[in-house]
Design a protein around this motif. Structure first.
Motif, short mmCIF file in Angstrom:
data_model
loop_
_atom_site.label_atom_id
_atom_site.label_comp_id
_atom_site.label_asym_id
_atom_site.label_seq_id
_atom_site.Cartn_x
_atom_site.Cartn_y
_atom_site.Cartn_z
N LEU A 70 0.74 -1.03 -0.46
CA LEU A 70 -0.04 0.03 -0.18
C LEU A 70 0.80 1.48 0.01
CD1 LEU A 70 -3.31 -0.42 2.27
CD2 LEU A 70 -3.01 0.03 0.23
N THR A 71 2.39 0.86 0.76
CA THR A 71 2.59 2.36 0.36
C THR A 71 3.44 2.43 -0.69
OG1 THR A 71 3.58 1.61 2.30
CG2 THR A 71 5.32 2.95 1.42
N VAL A 72 4.01 1.94 -1.22
CA VAL A 72 4.43 1.68 -2.58
C VAL A 72 2.81 2.37 -3.80
CG1 VAL A 72 5.43 0.47 -5.31
CG2 VAL A 72 6.25 0.02 -2.60
N TYR A 98 -1.52 -7.67 -6.23
CA TYR A 98 -2.02 -6.59 -6.26
C TYR A 98 -3.46 -6.36 -5.81
CZ TYR A 98 0.75 -8.34 -10.08
OH TYR A 98 2.16 -8.22 -10.90
N GLY A 99 -3.61 -7.19 -4.84
CA GLY A 99 -4.68 -6.34 -4.16
C GLY A 99 -4.65 -4.84 -3.16
N SER A 100 -2.93 -4.47 -3.49
CA SER A 100 -3.13 -3.62 -2.73
C SER A 100 -3.17 -2.27 -3.98
CB SER A 100 -1.42 -3.22 -1.85
OG SER A 100 -0.39 -3.85 -2.87
N LEU A 160 -7.80 -1.99 -15.29
CA LEU A 160 -7.08 -2.72 -14.26
C LEU A 160 -7.91 -3.14 -13.58
CD1 LEU A 160 -4.07 -0.01 -14.18
CD2 LEU A 160 -3.88 -2.35 -15.29
N THR A 161 -9.22 -2.96 -13.13
CA THR A 161 -10.57 -3.06 -12.48
C THR A 161 -10.55 -4.50 -12.90
OG1 THR A 161 -11.06 -1.11 -12.09
CG2 THR A 161 -12.73 -3.23 -11.96
N CYS A 162 -10.69 -4.38 -13.73
CA CYS A 162 -11.40 -6.25 -15.14
C CYS A 162 -10.12 -6.87 -15.25
CB CYS A 162 -11.62 -5.67 -16.01
SG CYS A 162 -13.43 -5.52 -16.18
N PHE A 163 -8.92 -6.89 -15.02
CA PHE A 163 -7.48 -7.42 -14.70
C PHE A 163 -8.10 -7.66 -12.86
CE2 PHE A 163 -3.38 -7.84 -14.07
CZ PHE A 163 -2.62 -8.82 -14.71
N GLY A 164 -7.78 -7.06 -12.31
CA GLY A 164 -7.42 -7.25 -10.46
C GLY A 164 -7.90 -8.29 -10.32
N LEU A 165 -9.80 -7.64 -10.96
CA LEU A 165 -10.79 -9.75 -10.51
C LEU A 165 -10.52 -10.10 -10.62
CD1 LEU A 165 -13.66 -7.83 -11.59
CD2 LEU A 165 -12.93 -7.52 -8.76
#
Length: 394
Positions: free
Chosen positions: A26-28, A155-157, A252-257
């Motif tokens: 999350l820092t990154v 990737y969640g972060s 990126l939302t679709c990718f991340g899901l």
């Protein structure tokens, strides 16, 4: 799915480590949108300076992976991860000082660059130390599961960190973002204190480049796989805008899901059926996603391509990571992991600029053709690795 009772406590410990890694990333992620805004709007420097402030941390990460791996092998994953989290916090304090109004702008920028360099070192130590420590807790046969959790945390972060960073930037300014980024790794550090360390394995150390020579094939697979994510992250929004399509921000939302869902549901597969079969199927799915993006003529098709890319990219890293860990003895595990991650780092760092030159001369859709071809090349190499495993003596 179930696994042996004696592994349950270790699994819970690894989940806690993943939570700490999530906080560190999350820092990154929170700093990614905040740093260039600070450089350009508050320090009055050009966009190139903002880009350098972001990229220097990733360069530092690449250059320090080998250092992190060797340190993890010598002192153990726990101490390595703890040092990484502390360096994260120190780095963010240094970045925070660049917002002091009493500093000349160039001096403030120099301070910021120093902090960003330390962020890269902290990321290397925290990630490599965590993976090595987690494998030690769970055992080598659970390597795939461990790396699947690592990816889900990372990737969640990134999925939540970017928006959160922008919200904080608007409400508290750059100093507030950096103050939050300082606290997050310290919270993670407290959360892992009670988890038992795993003593480093005794054995003769070998040079980093000798280890690279043993793992370059699975590393190259991960590198080729990373091209798809890199071009999607760099050019998806521009691709949509060039065609006048809505929903450019959902790529990126679709990718991340897709990515996180597969990691959570299928993280056990490399350990159960082997890394190369999982990687072969995953790379095929990624290639389909990239080719669908290349040929898409509606935004829905393109979003489906982004989802397929996430589904495909998800398991390649843990699948090949399990292959890497099997190639080296336990006392060289950290060094091997550090070297392995470099291949993915290089793909992420180099693909955007290189493929961007092609986009300038052709069109944005062409970058996804490159991503699809890279996935097919990775499939070819993975198939060779799979055949080698089949013919290897028992």
């Amino acid at each position: 799915m179930s696994f042996p009772e004696q592994s349950r406590a270790a699994y819970r410990q690894v989940v806690a480590l993943t939570g700490a890694l999530f906080l560190s990333y999350l820092t990154v992620a929170m700093s990614l949108p905040a740093v260039p805004v600070h450089v350009v709007q508050h320090l009055g420097l050009p966009n190139a300076a903002g880009g350098l402030a972001i990229g220097i941390a990733f360069l530092s990460t690449i250059l320090t992976r080998g250092i992190a791996g060797g340190l993890s092998d010598r002192i153990g994953g726990k101490l390595c991860m703890q040092r990484g989290l502390l360096i994260y916090a120190v780095a963010c304090v240094i970045c925070l000082t660049s917002s002091w109004g009493t500093l000349p702008n160039l001096t403030a920028y120099t301070v910021l660059i120093a902090g960003r360099l330390l962020v890269g070192l902290g990321e290397s130590l925290a990630m490599v130390g965590m993976i090595s420590w987690a494998i030690g807790l769970m055992g080598q046969p659970q390597t795939g599961r461990v790396m699947a959790l690592v990816g889900a945390g990372m990737y969640g972060s990134f999925a939540v960190g970017g928006p959160l960073g922008m919200i904080l930037l608007g409400r508290t300014g750059f100093a507030g973002v950096m103050a939050a980024c300082t606290l997050l790794p310290l919270i993670g550090l407290l959360a892992i204190q009670a988890i038992p360390a795993v003593a480093p394995s005794p054995g003769r150390r070998e040079s980093f480049w000798r280890i690279i020579g043993q793992i370059w094939q699975p590393g190259t697979v991960v590198g080729f796989q990373g091209v798809g994510f890199a071009v999607l992250g760099a050019f998806f929004s521009l691709y949509f805008l060039s065609r006048g399509w809505p929903y450019a921000g959902l790529g990126l939302t679709c990718f991340g899901l897709g990515f996180v869902a597969v990691r959570l549901l299928c993280g056990h597969l490399p350990d159960r059926i082997g890394g190369t079969p999982v990687a072969l199927v995953s790379l095929g799915v990624e290639a389909c996603g990239q080719f669908l993006l290349w040929q898409a003529y509606t935004p829905l098709m393109a979003l489906a391509g982004a989802l397929l890319t996430g589904l495909g990219c998800s398991m390649v890293f843990p699948a090949m990571g399990a292959n890497v860990v099997k190639r080296v003895p336990p006392h060289l595990r950290g060094t091997a992991i550090g070297g392995f991650v470099i291949f993915q780092d290089l793909a992420y760092g180099a693909s955007g600029p290189l493929v961007g030159l092609l986009a300038d001369k052709t069109s944005y859709s062409t970058v996804f053709l490159v991503g699809g071809v890279a996935a097919l090349l990775a499939m070819t190499l993975t198939l060779r690795l799979h055949r080698a495993v089949l013919i290897a003596p028992a």
